[in-house]
Design a protein around this motif. Structure first.
Motif, mmCIF file in Angstrom:
data_model
loop_
_atom_site.group_PDB
_atom_site.id
_atom_site.type_symbol
_atom_site.label_atom_id
_atom_site.label_comp_id
_atom_site.label_asym_id
_atom_site.label_seq_id
_atom_site.Cartn_x
_atom_site.Cartn_y
_atom_site.Cartn_z
ATOM 1 N N LYS A 73 -13.682 -1.416 41.618
ATOM 2 C CA LYS A 73 -14.022 -2.810 41.902
ATOM 3 C C LYS A 73 -12.847 -3.717 41.534
ATOM 4 C CE LYS A 73 -19.033 -2.301 41.314
ATOM 5 N NZ LYS A 73 -20.220 -2.675 40.496
ATOM 6 N N HIS A 74 -11.883 -3.804 42.449
ATOM 7 C CA HIS A 74 -10.717 -4.638 42.179
ATOM 8 C C HIS A 74 -11.094 -6.116 42.324
ATOM 9 C CE1 HIS A 74 -6.686 -6.353 42.473
ATOM 10 N NE2 HIS A 74 -6.263 -5.248 41.910
ATOM 11 N N PRO A 75 -10.608 -6.966 41.413
ATOM 12 C CA PRO A 75 -11.022 -8.373 41.435
ATOM 13 C C PRO A 75 -10.408 -9.206 42.559
ATOM 14 C CG PRO A 75 -9.404 -7.994 39.702
ATOM 15 C CD PRO A 75 -9.751 -6.645 40.252
ATOM 16 N N THR A 76 -9.340 -8.707 43.198
ATOM 17 C CA THR A 76 -8.630 -9.535 44.173
ATOM 18 C C THR A 76 -8.465 -8.879 45.529
ATOM 19 O OG1 THR A 76 -7.343 -10.468 42.340
ATOM 20 C CG2 THR A 76 -6.542 -10.906 44.576
ATOM 21 N N TRP A 77 -7.963 -7.643 45.553
ATOM 22 C CA TRP A 77 -7.564 -6.989 46.792
ATOM 23 C C TRP A 77 -8.579 -5.955 47.240
ATOM 24 C CZ3 TRP A 77 -3.380 -8.918 49.280
ATOM 25 C CH2 TRP A 77 -2.448 -9.636 48.529
ATOM 26 N N ASN A 78 -8.668 -5.759 48.553
ATOM 27 C CA ASN A 78 -9.506 -4.710 49.127
ATOM 28 C C ASN A 78 -8.586 -3.594 49.615
ATOM 29 O OD1 ASN A 78 -11.502 -3.185 50.328
ATOM 30 N ND2 ASN A 78 -11.584 -4.431 52.181
ATOM 31 N N MET A 79 -8.519 -2.498 48.848
ATOM 32 C CA MET A 79 -7.554 -1.438 49.117
ATOM 33 C C MET A 79 -8.254 -0.087 49.106
ATOM 34 S SD MET A 79 -4.582 -2.837 46.526
ATOM 35 C CE MET A 79 -5.693 -2.731 45.098
ATOM 36 N N GLY A 80 -7.506 0.958 49.437
ATOM 37 C CA GLY A 80 -8.033 2.310 49.375
ATOM 38 C C GLY A 80 -8.242 2.753 47.937
ATOM 39 N N PRO A 81 -8.983 3.858 47.730
ATOM 40 C CA PRO A 81 -9.331 4.287 46.370
ATOM 41 C C PRO A 81 -8.124 4.624 45.495
ATOM 42 C CG PRO A 81 -10.020 5.923 48.003
ATOM 43 C CD PRO A 81 -9.637 4.699 48.750
ATOM 44 N N LYS A 82 -7.128 5.316 46.027
ATOM 45 C CA LYS A 82 -5.964 5.692 45.205
ATOM 46 C C LYS A 82 -5.241 4.452 44.688
ATOM 47 C CE LYS A 82 -2.170 7.914 43.755
ATOM 48 N NZ LYS A 82 -1.135 6.871 43.715
ATOM 49 N N ILE A 83 -4.934 3.524 45.574
ATOM 50 C CA ILE A 83 -4.203 2.323 45.162
ATOM 51 C C ILE A 83 -5.055 1.465 44.218
ATOM 52 C CG2 ILE A 83 -3.071 0.228 45.980
ATOM 53 C CD1 ILE A 83 -2.457 1.678 48.579
ATOM 54 N N THR A 84 -6.352 1.442 44.450
ATOM 55 C CA THR A 84 -7.235 0.648 43.587
ATOM 56 C C THR A 84 -7.262 1.206 42.167
ATOM 57 O OG1 THR A 84 -8.591 0.114 45.514
ATOM 58 C CG2 THR A 84 -9.557 -0.317 43.356
ATOM 59 N N ILE A 85 -7.334 2.528 42.035
ATOM 60 C CA ILE A 85 -7.286 3.122 40.694
ATOM 61 C C ILE A 85 -5.923 2.872 40.058
ATOM 62 C CG2 ILE A 85 -7.456 5.254 39.347
ATOM 63 C CD1 ILE A 85 -10.118 4.253 40.521
ATOM 64 N N ASP A 86 -4.854 2.975 40.843
ATOM 65 C CA ASP A 86 -3.517 2.692 40.313
ATOM 66 C C ASP A 86 -3.407 1.254 39.820
ATOM 67 O OD1 ASP A 86 -2.572 5.236 40.755
ATOM 68 O OD2 ASP A 86 -1.424 4.741 42.550
ATOM 69 N N SER A 87 -4.095 0.341 40.474
ATOM 70 C CA SER A 87 -4.095 -1.047 40.010
ATOM 71 C C SER A 87 -4.852 -1.185 38.693
ATOM 72 C CB SER A 87 -4.720 -1.957 41.067
ATOM 73 O OG SER A 87 -3.919 -1.998 42.224
ATOM 74 N N ALA A 88 -5.887 -0.386 38.525
ATOM 75 C CA ALA A 88 -6.668 -0.425 37.286
ATOM 76 C C ALA A 88 -5.875 0.134 36.109
ATOM 77 C CB ALA A 88 -7.969 0.351 37.463
ATOM 78 N N THR A 89 -5.063 1.169 36.358
ATOM 79 C CA THR A 89 -4.256 1.774 35.279
ATOM 80 C C THR A 89 -2.916 1.080 35.096
ATOM 81 O OG1 THR A 89 -3.193 3.340 36.788
ATOM 82 C CG2 THR A 89 -5.242 4.069 35.710
ATOM 83 N N LEU A 90 -2.516 0.246 36.047
ATOM 84 C CA LEU A 90 -1.216 -0.405 36.166
ATOM 85 C C LEU A 90 -0.114 0.554 36.633
ATOM 86 C CD1 LEU A 90 -0.927 -3.113 33.351
ATOM 87 C CD2 LEU A 90 -1.862 -3.279 35.658
ATOM 88 N N PHE A 91 -0.467 1.789 37.020
ATOM 89 C CA PHE A 91 0.540 2.657 37.617
ATOM 90 C C PHE A 91 1.057 2.065 38.928
ATOM 91 C CE2 PHE A 91 -0.273 6.521 34.990
ATOM 92 C CZ PHE A 91 1.059 6.811 34.726
ATOM 93 N N ASN A 92 0.211 1.321 39.613
ATOM 94 C CA ASN A 92 0.648 0.669 40.836
ATOM 95 C C ASN A 92 1.868 -0.212 40.571
ATOM 96 O OD1 ASN A 92 0.151 0.173 43.657
ATOM 97 N ND2 ASN A 92 -0.536 -1.877 43.110
ATOM 98 N N LYS A 93 1.798 -0.961 39.485
ATOM 99 C CA LYS A 93 2.910 -1.843 39.143
ATOM 100 C C LYS A 93 4.101 -1.040 38.638
ATOM 101 C CE LYS A 93 1.651 -4.931 40.165
ATOM 102 N NZ LYS A 93 1.656 -5.650 41.459
ATOM 103 N N GLY A 94 3.833 0.080 37.961
ATOM 104 C CA GLY A 94 4.927 0.936 37.527
ATOM 105 C C GLY A 94 5.699 1.511 38.702
#
Length: 384
Positions: A197-218
């Motif tokens: 449940k991302h607060p801003t973006w509607n993305m696929g599951p992998k990218i959404t989990i990466d946003s939750a862990t901040l690996f996306n930003k890494g």
């Protein structure tokens, strides 16, 4: 003004859908000539019927009959990994938009560059795994690599006409994900449903989990290094919950430029398609009277160790970024399958990185070998 002929790899995902919207919005500037998808035959056919793309690729050849039945016309059809590379090299193509999640976009991206096509990159893994190779091939073949991620597209806009030596810092903004304010003691009980449940973006599951862990930003930190020729140590992250400022560049004179827009991937996709021009569209501009606040916070590095792991991988270089990326893919999949807890994603990635001896300036085979090795090591860590 020339109309750009575009192939979309990953046409049925969220980025692909946004790209199709952009094409409908600016038909005088963008024509879809090729579409590719992994296995969603119905969705690929719907996009093809809408765009009348000349060439299609469905990687999963078992669903070709389904694709044929759903099509209202007769395009050229490719299948498999080889088909992806072929559709990426169509002679009548100006640009290839790579929006394939994971490592599957790397070979077709390189094939497109070698064929002299400009590349619009939405798949972080391409530059994280093989940034040195991709950027070198682009230079050698006279191809442009244009970022589609909202953050890197923002930096691209801020840096136009500037030299890397003018840059003091690149500042990537991050929403912080759904657990920005969640205490560390509660991380063990986080469920996949909560993390998706991302607060801003509607993305696929992998990218959404990466946003939750901040690996996306890494991953984006490493990507920024290759895109903009700025050392990883000069790439920083700030938490910005409103996701209005998409990133910033601080220059050596102390001035900072930022790019702002509503959270809609059509903005960066359109600019990648029309660059260096700016083209009117139907997207809503910012209404500053309705923006109550813009907040910025320092990331919780101890609680979200992905940023430190990514900095370590980016500074070490070689095959370590590919190892980090591959281990993270396996760990995220295991979390979504409820095999590991949320904090185990970081643990698995760190353990695999600790086991690896990086290879400097690797060729593509060495990168792909490191990727496969890391996946096996990650599965071992999960099963232990």
């Amino acid at each position: 003004m020339k109309r750009k002929r575009v192939v979309i790899l990953g046409a049925t995902g969220s980025i692909g859908e946004s790209a199709l919207k952009v094409a409908r919005d600016i038909p005088e500037r963008m024509e879809i000539v090729g579409l590719a998808a992994n296995s969603n035959a119905e969705k690929l056919a719907a996009a093809a019927n809408q765009t009348r793309a000349q060439s299609l690729c469905l990687v999963d050849g078992r669903k070709i009959d389904m694709l044929h039945r759903a099509l209202e016309y007769k395009p050229q059809i490719f299948t498999g990994e080889e088909g992806l590379r072929e559709v990426a090299c169509l002679t009548d193509t100006d640009m290839v938009l790579v929006a394939i999640v994971g490592t599957g976009g790397l070979r077709p991206a390189l094939a497109a560059i070698e064929a002299g096509k400009d590349l619009a990159v939405a798949s972080k893994e391409i530059l994280v795994m093989a940034g040195e190779i991709v950027m070198r091939e682009a230079r050698d073949n006279g191809a442009h690599v244009l970022p589609v991620d909202s953050e890197h597209n923002a930096i691209f806009q801020c840096l136009e006409g500037k030299h890397p030596t003018d840059v003091r810092r690149i500042i990537l903004t991050a929403s912080g994900g759904p657990f920005r304010e969640t205490p560390r003691k509660d991380f063990d009980s986080i469920t996949p449903e909560q993390a998706l449940k991302h607060p801003t973006w509607n993305m696929g599951p992998k990218i959404t989990i990466d946003s939750a862990t901040l690996f996306n930003k890494g991953l984006e930190m490493i990507e920024a290094h290759w895109l903009f020729s700025v050392e990883t140590k000069r790439v920083e992250v700030v938490i910005h919950p409103q996701s209005i400022v998409h990133s910033m560049v601080e220059f050596t004179d102390g001035s900072t430029l930022a790019q702002l827009s509503y959270s809609n991937m059509c903005f960066p996709i359109q600019y990648a398609m029309t660059w260096p021009d700016r083209v009117p569209n139907t997207l809503p501009p910012l209404d500053f009277s309705k923006l109550s606040k813009l907040e910025f916070f320092t990331p919780r590095y101890e609680d979200f160790p992905a940023l430190n792991l990514a900095r370590r991988a980016g500074e070490a270089g070689g095959t370590l970024p590919a190892v980090m990326n591959a281990a993270n893919e396996i760990a995220v999949a295991a979390f979504l399958d409820r095999q590991v807890r949320f904090p185990d994603i970081w643990r698995v990635v760190e353990e695999v990185m600790n086991r690896h001896t990086p290879v400097a300036h690797p060729d593509l085979d060495a990168i792909l070998d490191a990727d496969q090795w890391a996946r096996a090591q990650a599965r071992e860590c999960i099963e232990a």
